[in-house]
Design a protein around this motif. Structure first.
Motif, PDB file in Angstrom:
ATOM      1  N   GLY A 162       0.812  -1.215   0.000  1.00 50.27           N
ATOM      2  CA  GLY A 162       0.000   0.000   0.000  1.00 50.27           C
ATOM      3  C   GLY A 162       0.846   1.265   0.000  1.00 50.27           C
ATOM      4  N   LEU A 163       1.916   1.267   0.789  1.00 54.63           N
ATOM      5  CA  LEU A 163       2.773   2.453   0.875  1.00 54.63           C
ATOM      6  C   LEU A 163       3.582   2.657  -0.405  1.00 54.63           C
ATOM      7  CD1 LEU A 163       3.986   1.982   4.547  1.00 54.63           C
ATOM      8  CD2 LEU A 163       2.434   3.752   3.715  1.00 54.63           C
ATOM      9  N   PHE A 164       4.082   1.555  -0.968  1.00 53.14           N
ATOM     10  CA  PHE A 164       4.838   1.679  -2.215  1.00 53.14           C
ATOM     11  C   PHE A 164       3.927   2.122  -3.360  1.00 53.14           C
ATOM     12  CE2 PHE A 164       8.033  -1.783  -0.714  1.00 53.14           C
ATOM     13  CZ  PHE A 164       8.546  -0.886   0.215  1.00 53.14           C
ATOM     14  N   ALA A 165       2.726   1.544  -3.419  1.00 53.11           N
ATOM     15  CA  ALA A 165       1.798   1.906  -4.488  1.00 53.11           C
ATOM     16  C   ALA A 165       1.354   3.359  -4.374  1.00 53.11           C
ATOM     17  CB  ALA A 165       0.582   0.982  -4.451  1.00 53.11           C
ATOM     18  N   ALA A 166       1.302   3.889  -3.153  1.00 52.57           N
ATOM     19  CA  ALA A 166       0.894   5.281  -2.944  1.00 52.57           C
ATOM     20  C   ALA A 166       2.025   6.258  -3.222  1.00 52.57           C
ATOM     21  CB  ALA A 166       0.383   5.470  -1.519  1.00 52.57           C
ATOM     22  N   GLY A 167       3.242   5.752  -3.451  1.00 59.21           N
ATOM     23  CA  GLY A 167       4.368   6.624  -3.740  1.00 59.21           C
ATOM     24  C   GLY A 167       4.835   7.428  -2.548  1.00 59.21           C
ATOM     25  N   ALA A 181       7.986   1.576 -11.321  1.00 60.98           N
ATOM     26  CA  ALA A 181       8.210   0.159 -11.024  1.00 60.98           C
ATOM     27  C   ALA A 181       7.914  -0.148  -9.562  1.00 60.98           C
ATOM     28  CB  ALA A 181       9.654  -0.216 -11.364  1.00 60.98           C
ATOM     29  N   LEU A 182       8.253   0.800  -8.677  1.00 56.92           N
ATOM     30  CA  LEU A 182       7.983   0.595  -7.258  1.00 56.92           C
ATOM     31  C   LEU A 182       6.478   0.566  -6.991  1.00 56.92           C
ATOM     32  CD1 LEU A 182       9.392   0.270  -4.521  1.00 56.92           C
ATOM     33  CD2 LEU A 182       9.226   2.745  -4.222  1.00 56.92           C
ATOM     34  N   ARG A 183       5.727   1.420  -7.674  1.00 59.39           N
ATOM     35  CA  ARG A 183       4.267   1.403  -7.521  1.00 59.39           C
ATOM     36  C   ARG A 183       3.674   0.080  -8.015  1.00 59.39           C
ATOM     37  NH1 ARG A 183       1.554   6.422  -6.846  1.00 59.39           N
ATOM     38  NH2 ARG A 183       2.983   8.212  -6.755  1.00 59.39           N
ATOM     39  N   GLN A 247       8.975  12.409  15.880  1.00 60.20           N
ATOM     40  CA  GLN A 247       7.789  12.727  15.098  1.00 60.20           C
ATOM     41  C   GLN A 247       8.072  13.815  14.048  1.00 60.20           C
ATOM     42  OE1 GLN A 247       4.271  13.260  17.650  1.00 60.20           O
ATOM     43  NE2 GLN A 247       5.382  12.290  19.338  1.00 60.20           N
ATOM     44  N   LYS A 248       9.348  13.910  13.630  1.00 60.98           N
ATOM     45  CA  LYS A 248       9.726  14.891  12.619  1.00 60.98           C
ATOM     46  C   LYS A 248       9.499  14.380  11.201  1.00 60.98           C
ATOM     47  CE  LYS A 248      13.339  16.808  15.613  1.00 60.98           C
ATOM     48  NZ  LYS A 248      14.812  17.044  15.801  1.00 60.98           N
ATOM     49  N   VAL A 249       9.359  13.076  11.066  1.00 66.43           N
ATOM     50  CA  VAL A 249       9.098  12.452   9.772  1.00 66.43           C
ATOM     51  C   VAL A 249       7.686  11.882   9.801  1.00 66.43           C
ATOM     52  CG1 VAL A 249       9.868  10.679   8.137  1.00 66.43           C
ATOM     53  CG2 VAL A 249      11.543  11.871   9.568  1.00 66.43           C
ATOM     54  N   PRO A 250       6.881  12.085   8.755  1.00 67.70           N
ATOM     55  CA  PRO A 250       5.528  11.521   8.748  1.00 67.70           C
ATOM     56  C   PRO A 250       5.538  10.016   9.021  1.00 67.70           C
ATOM     57  CG  PRO A 250       5.811  13.029   6.905  1.00 67.70           C
ATOM     58  CD  PRO A 250       7.158  12.872   7.540  1.00 67.70           C
ATOM     59  N   TYR A 251       4.496   9.565   9.711  1.00 70.40           N
ATOM     60  CA  TYR A 251       4.456   8.160  10.099  1.00 70.40           C
ATOM     61  C   TYR A 251       4.508   7.238   8.889  1.00 70.40           C
ATOM     62  CZ  TYR A 251       2.685   3.702  11.820  1.00 70.40           C
ATOM     63  OH  TYR A 251       2.538   2.371  12.108  1.00 70.40           O
ATOM     64  N   ALA A 252       3.795   7.572   7.826  1.00 77.07           N
ATOM     65  CA  ALA A 252       3.792   6.722   6.631  1.00 77.07           C
ATOM     66  C   ALA A 252       5.193   6.599   6.048  1.00 77.07           C
ATOM     67  CB  ALA A 252       2.828   7.284   5.587  1.00 77.07           C
ATOM     68  N   THR A 254       8.075   7.037   7.731  1.00 73.72           N
ATOM     69  CA  THR A 254       8.879   6.265   8.686  1.00 73.72           C
ATOM     70  C   THR A 254       8.638   4.771   8.531  1.00 73.72           C
ATOM     71  OG1 THR A 254       8.772   8.093  10.268  1.00 73.72           O
ATOM     72  CG2 THR A 254       9.394   5.942  11.129  1.00 73.72           C
ATOM     73  N   LEU A 255       7.365   4.398   8.410  1.00 73.22           N
ATOM     74  CA  LEU A 255       7.028   2.980   8.252  1.00 73.22           C
ATOM     75  C   LEU A 255       7.547   2.445   6.923  1.00 73.22           C
ATOM     76  CD1 LEU A 255       5.596   0.481   9.318  1.00 73.22           C
ATOM     77  CD2 LEU A 255       3.456   1.349   8.338  1.00 73.22           C
ATOM     78  N   SER A 256       7.462   3.234   5.866  1.00 72.11           N
ATOM     79  CA  SER A 256       7.954   2.793   4.553  1.00 72.11           C
ATOM     80  C   SER A 256       9.443   2.507   4.592  1.00 72.11           C
ATOM     81  CB  SER A 256       7.656   3.867   3.500  1.00 72.11           C
ATOM     82  OG  SER A 256       6.271   4.073   3.341  1.00 72.11           O
ATOM     83  N   VAL A 257      10.210   3.397   5.227  1.00 76.73           N
ATOM     84  CA  VAL A 257      11.649   3.197   5.311  1.00 76.73           C
ATOM     85  C   VAL A 257      11.967   1.959   6.151  1.00 76.73           C
ATOM     86  CG1 VAL A 257      13.825   4.213   6.071  1.00 76.73           C
ATOM     87  CG2 VAL A 257      12.092   5.649   4.997  1.00 76.73           C
ATOM     88  N   LEU A 258      11.233   1.762   7.238  1.00 78.42           N
ATOM     89  CA  LEU A 258      11.447   0.579   8.075  1.00 78.42           C
ATOM     90  C   LEU A 258      11.164  -0.699   7.291  1.00 78.42           C
ATOM     91  CD1 LEU A 258      11.980  -0.599  10.942  1.00 78.42           C
ATOM     92  CD2 LEU A 258       9.513  -0.482  11.298  1.00 78.42           C
ATOM     93  N   LEU A 259      10.103  -0.703   6.509  1.00 78.68           N
ATOM     94  CA  LEU A 259       9.765  -1.881   5.713  1.00 78.68           C
ATOM     95  C   LEU A 259      10.826  -2.132   4.641  1.00 78.68           C
ATOM     96  CD1 LEU A 259       5.928  -1.235   5.313  1.00 78.68           C
ATOM     97  CD2 LEU A 259       7.014  -2.961   6.747  1.00 78.68           C
ATOM     98  N   ALA A 260      11.306  -1.055   4.025  1.00 81.82           N
ATOM     99  CA  ALA A 260      12.367  -1.218   3.027  1.00 81.82           C
ATOM    100  C   ALA A 260      13.637  -1.759   3.668  1.00 81.82           C
ATOM    101  CB  ALA A 260      12.639   0.122   2.350  1.00 81.82           C
ATOM    102  N   ALA A 261      13.990  -1.243   4.851  1.00 82.35           N
ATOM    103  CA  ALA A 261      15.187  -1.722   5.545  1.00 82.35           C
ATOM    104  C   ALA A 261      15.038  -3.183   5.955  1.00 82.35           C
ATOM    105  CB  ALA A 261      15.457  -0.850   6.769  1.00 82.35           C
TER     106      ALA A 261
END
Length: 352
Positions: A162-167, A181-183, A247-252, A254-261
């Motif tokens: 969902g996060l990748f598709a939303a860009g 391609a990521l979407r 809380q300086k980075v939007p939650y979405a 932050t979660l996207s980067v965590l999932l990518a990592a």
């Protein structure tokens, strides 16, 4: 040879089948294999301890308020406890007789070792050892582990897709993958997760035979439970990192980067993904957060989500080993009690 001599000759013994021979060989080897596995795990744990930046993690923790650290530790504890429920799904689906608390404890222990020593040691070998000590057969253990891994990646696929598709995140240039391609990858991940749930709901064929073992597809309720628990677990992990970043980075994001990592850490054969987590966060958030604050957050996350739970995992592992020594074959005894409960009464002896 006369008929009487043939009848008096002792019967010729037939060789046992391959399955019986393999089972007997495993029973003889297990008394040596399992202790050696425990020694290997201890060695990996000691070698891993020398690679951790303990000083950096401690300095990062000192920069945060105690209340924030306590909140993040609470989220980490909740996440580990929730992960333990993944094996309870397998217990319900397979209906094995191991007590629920022991099943949950084995899953929590293996997760702590998995994060720090890699999936091969923690997610698979640790579970196999502890379940074998509890008396579960190899086929049941394999299915429990398979369902747990599937549960974990179902929620990942739904959230990350969902996060990748939303860009939400822009892939770095060195990733060699464009936004389009990521979407598309995100859409495919969503379809795979939802397709599994749909298959569990409408599939007519529920069982398959694989190498002499029966594999049964879960029902729709179990599939939805898998998806819900895994999604909640990944969301808790993202929330912990969101708080550490102030809380300086939007939650979405932050979660996207965590999932990518996380997926990069799985692909990279390094215990605990040492350096991988830091590299991914630097690549994706270096323009948003100062490098010092970013590295402090990552080190604090590693200390609270990886290292402290590992200490608890070691204690829980020692308890499970001691309990297994004093309660051998617990699941087998439960099966015997169950069989005795449904055994039909013996027929009365015929009168003379």
């Amino acid at each position: 040879m006369s008929l009487q001599a043939a009848q008096a000759a002792p019967p010729v013994s037939m060789p046992a089948d391959n399955a019986g021979a393999h089972a007997s060989l495993w029973q003889r080897c297990r008394r040596w294999v399992l202790p050696l596995l425990g020694v290997a795990v201890l060695g990996l744990l000691l070698s891993h301890a020398h690679k951790v930046d303990w000083a950096g993690a401690w300095q990062a923790l000192q920069r945060y308020s105690p209340w924030l650290l306590l909140a993040v530790l609470g989220l980490a504890t909740a996440s580990h406890a929730l992960y333990g429920c993944f094996d309870l799904i397998g217990r319900r689906h397979l209906r094995h007789r191991l007590p629920w608390w022991r099943t949950w404890a084995i899953a929590v222990t293996s997760y702590a070792f998995n994060l720090n020593l890699g999936s091969l040691v923690g997610g698979i070998a640790m579970r196999a050892r502890l379940y074998a000590r509890a008396g579960l057969d190899d086929a049941t253990v394999a299915q429990v582990v398979g369902l747990s891994l599937l549960t974990n990646w179902l929620g990942y696929g739904l959230l990350a897709g969902g996060l990748f598709a939303a860009g939400v995140i822009e892939p770095p240039r060195q990733a060699h993958i464009g936004q389009g391609a990521l979407r598309a990858l995100g859409v495919a991940m969503i379809l795979l997760a939802l397709g599994y749930v749909a298959a569990c709901a409408v599939s007519r064929k529920r069982e398959w035979a694989f190498k002499g073992k029966r594999l049964r597809l879960p029902n729709a309720r179990i599939a939805v439970t898998q998806l819900a628990l895994s999604t909640a677990n990944w969301a808790l992990m993202g929330t912990a990192m969101y708080l550490l970043l102030g809380q300086k980075v939007p939650y979405a994001t932050t979660l996207s980067v965590l999932l990518a990592a996380s997926i990069v850490g799985v692909i990279t054969p390094i215990p605990a993904g040492l350096g991988v987590l830091e590299a991914v966060y630097l690549a994706l958030l270096s323009g948003t957060v100062k490098q010092g604050a970013l590295m402090g957050a990552v080190l604090a996350y590693r200390a609270l989500y990886y290292l402290l739970p590992l200490a608890g995992g070691v204690v829980l592992y020692l308890f499970l080993e001691r309990y297994a020594s004093s309660h051998p074959g617990e699941s087998e005894k439960e099966d015997e009690k169950k069989d005795e409960g449904v055994r039909p009464p013996e027929a009365p002896a015929a009168s003379a």
